[in-house]
Design an enzyme around this catalytic site. Sequence first.
Site, PDB file in Angstrom:
ATOM      1  N   TYR A  75       7.479   1.754  -7.850  1.00 22.74           N
ATOM      2  CA  TYR A  75       6.778   0.474  -7.912  1.00 22.74           C
ATOM      3  C   TYR A  75       6.299   0.178  -9.344  1.00 22.74           C
ATOM      4  O   TYR A  75       6.373  -0.948  -9.813  1.00 22.74           O
ATOM      5  CB  TYR A  75       5.593   0.462  -6.937  1.00 22.74           C
ATOM      6  CG  TYR A  75       5.994   0.666  -5.489  1.00 22.74           C
ATOM      7  CD1 TYR A  75       7.106   0.029  -4.967  1.00 22.74           C
ATOM      8  CD2 TYR A  75       5.271   1.503  -4.637  1.00 22.74           C
ATOM      9  CE1 TYR A  75       7.490   0.217  -3.638  1.00 22.74           C
ATOM     10  CE2 TYR A  75       5.636   1.691  -3.316  1.00 22.74           C
ATOM     11  CZ  TYR A  75       6.750   1.044  -2.820  1.00 22.74           C
ATOM     12  OH  TYR A  75       7.128   1.230  -1.521  1.00 22.74           O
ATOM     13  N   GLU A 134       0.858  -1.186   0.000  1.00 18.96           N
ATOM     14  CA  GLU A 134       0.000   0.000   0.000  1.00 18.96           C
ATOM     15  C   GLU A 134       0.889   1.230   0.000  1.00 18.96           C
ATOM     16  O   GLU A 134       1.940   1.217   0.640  1.00 18.96           O
ATOM     17  CB  GLU A 134      -0.850   0.072   1.279  1.00 18.96           C
ATOM     18  CG  GLU A 134      -1.953  -0.934   1.352  1.00 18.96           C
ATOM     19  CD  GLU A 134      -1.856  -1.737   2.629  1.00 18.96           C
ATOM     20  OE1 GLU A 134      -1.181  -1.291   3.571  1.00 18.96           O
ATOM     21  OE2 GLU A 134      -2.436  -2.831   2.668  1.00 18.96           O
TER      22      GLU A 134
HETATM   23  C1  LIG Z   1      10.618   6.048  -2.489  1.00 20.87           C
HETATM   24  C2  LIG Z   1      12.065   5.710  -2.115  1.00 20.87           C
HETATM   25  C3  LIG Z   1      12.081   4.431  -1.289  1.00 20.87           C
HETATM   26  C4  LIG Z   1      12.855   5.476  -3.432  1.00 20.87           C
HETATM   27  O1  LIG Z   1      14.155   5.027  -3.095  1.00 20.87           O
HETATM   28  P1  LIG Z   1      15.412   5.268  -4.055  1.00 20.87           P
HETATM   29  O2  LIG Z   1      16.523   4.395  -3.591  1.00 20.87           O
HETATM   30  O3  LIG Z   1      15.678   6.711  -4.180  1.00 20.87           O
HETATM   31  O4  LIG Z   1      14.853   4.726  -5.446  1.00 20.87           O
HETATM   32  P2  LIG Z   1      15.742   4.236  -6.677  1.00 20.87           P
HETATM   33  O5  LIG Z   1      16.985   5.041  -6.785  1.00 20.87           O
HETATM   34  O6  LIG Z   1      15.900   2.744  -6.603  1.00 20.87           O
HETATM   35  O7  LIG Z   1      14.769   4.665  -7.859  1.00 20.87           O
HETATM   36  C5  LIG Z   1      14.347   3.805  -8.868  1.00 20.87           C
HETATM   37  C6  LIG Z   1      13.332   4.506  -9.749  1.00 20.87           C
HETATM   38  O8  LIG Z   1      12.164   4.862  -9.010  1.00 20.87           O
HETATM   39  C7  LIG Z   1      11.649   6.123  -9.490  1.00 20.87           C
HETATM   40  N1  LIG Z   1      11.858   7.169  -8.464  1.00 20.87           N
HETATM   41  C8  LIG Z   1      12.470   7.017  -7.266  1.00 20.87           C
HETATM   42  N2  LIG Z   1      12.437   8.194  -6.583  1.00 20.87           N
HETATM   43  C9  LIG Z   1      11.806   9.082  -7.379  1.00 20.87           C
HETATM   44  C10 LIG Z   1      11.475  10.466  -7.246  1.00 20.87           C
HETATM   45  N3  LIG Z   1      11.815  11.173  -6.153  1.00 20.87           N
HETATM   46  N4  LIG Z   1      10.812  11.068  -8.261  1.00 20.87           N
HETATM   47  C11 LIG Z   1      10.470  10.381  -9.378  1.00 20.87           C
HETATM   48  N5  LIG Z   1      10.774   9.064  -9.580  1.00 20.87           N
HETATM   49  C12 LIG Z   1      11.415   8.430  -8.590  1.00 20.87           C
HETATM   50  C13 LIG Z   1      12.490   6.450 -10.728  1.00 20.87           C
HETATM   51  O9  LIG Z   1      11.895   5.782 -11.830  1.00 20.87           O
HETATM   52  C14 LIG Z   1      13.809   5.801 -10.356  1.00 20.87           C
HETATM   53  O10 LIG Z   1      14.634   5.544 -11.457  1.00 20.87           O
HETATM   54  P3  LIG Z   1      15.629   6.719 -12.002  1.00 20.87           P
HETATM   55  O11 LIG Z   1      16.369   7.266 -10.804  1.00 20.87           O
HETATM   56  O12 LIG Z   1      16.509   5.973 -12.964  1.00 20.87           O
HETATM   57  O13 LIG Z   1      14.736   7.735 -12.641  1.00 20.87           O
HETATM   58  C15 LIG Z   1      12.756   6.878  -1.356  1.00 20.87           C
HETATM   59  O14 LIG Z   1      12.489   8.092  -2.030  1.00 20.87           O
HETATM   60  C16 LIG Z   1      12.315   7.012   0.082  1.00 20.87           C
HETATM   61  O15 LIG Z   1      12.932   6.433   0.992  1.00 20.87           O
HETATM   62  N6  LIG Z   1      11.235   7.799   0.304  1.00 20.87           N
HETATM   63  C17 LIG Z   1      10.696   7.994   1.670  1.00 20.87           C
HETATM   64  C18 LIG Z   1      10.033   6.740   2.208  1.00 20.87           C
HETATM   65  C19 LIG Z   1       8.945   6.216   1.296  1.00 20.87           C
HETATM   66  O16 LIG Z   1       8.257   6.941   0.591  1.00 20.87           O
HETATM   67  N7  LIG Z   1       8.798   4.875   1.314  1.00 20.87           N
HETATM   68  C20 LIG Z   1       7.782   4.191   0.556  1.00 20.87           C
HETATM   69  C21 LIG Z   1       6.554   4.014   1.399  1.00 20.87           C
HETATM   70  S1  LIG Z   1       5.301   3.120   0.506  1.00 20.87           S
END
Ligand SMILES: CC(C)(COP(=O)(O)OP(=O)(O)OC[C@H]1O[C@@H](n2cnc3c(N)ncnc32)[C@H](O)[C@@H]1OP(=O)(O)O)[C@@H](O)C(=O)NCCC(=O)NCCS
Length: 138
Positions: A108, A96
């Site tokens: 996702y 979720e």
């Molecule tokens: C969401 C989260 C887990 C993503 O982690 P991350 O390690 O930065 O993600 P990745 O580097 O593996 O990203 C993979 C892809 O996801 C998408 N993505 C990740 N963060 C993004 C952002 N801020 N904006 C747009 N696309 C994003 C992109 O497609 C990205 O690929 P790209 O960098 O080549 O464009 C991180 O931003 C986070 O910890 N957020 C706060 C906690 C949270 O929201 N958790 C999820 C709860 S459901």
Amino acid sequence: MRVVRRGEFADLDAVREIQDLSPEAAHWRVEDYLEQDFRVAVHDGRIAGFLVARRLAPDEAELLNLAVEPEFRRTGVAISLLDALISDYRGTVFLEVRESNSAARKLYKRLGFQEVARRQEYYKEPLETAIVMKFHSC
Ligand SMILES: CC(C)(COP(=O)(O)OP(=O)(O)OC[C@H]1O[C@@H](n2cnc3c(N)ncnc32)[C@H](O)[C@@H]1OP(=O)(O)O)[C@@H](O)C(=O)NCCC(=O)NCCS
């Protein structure tokens, strides 16, 4: 060097810190993660992110939490954690996510998760719709 491995007691302080820096993540007692499928991404000895999941049935799992240390975001940490999870499960992985969490929803979707339902007023403080997503791993 970056690896994904099972999370341990010694990782909990770093995981709590990442959770505290991530308002969009779920905020549970990190000690409880040790009883779940708890994984950490380690980058050059530092905890860069973590994931928590649980098995609901032999062929179903649920992602409970995921967060990446802000300094390491957009470097593929979340992809590594989710790839490790997905490759270990045979069946469906559910999750979720808050409707407003566009970063997580893009992540996702990029991995192949599909939206299957919307739960209105599912999240509190602030009140918000949850998007339910699933991924079929075989
Ligand atoms: C969401 C989260 C887990 C993503 O982690 P991350 O390690 O930065 O993600 P990745 O580097 O593996 O990203 C993979 C892809 O996801 C998408 N993505 C990740 N963060 C993004 C952002 N801020 N904006 C747009 N696309 C994003 C992109 O497609 C990205 O690929 P790209 O960098 O080549 O464009 C991180 O931003 C986070 O910890 N957020 C706060 C906690 C949270 O929201 N958790 C999820 C709860 S459901």
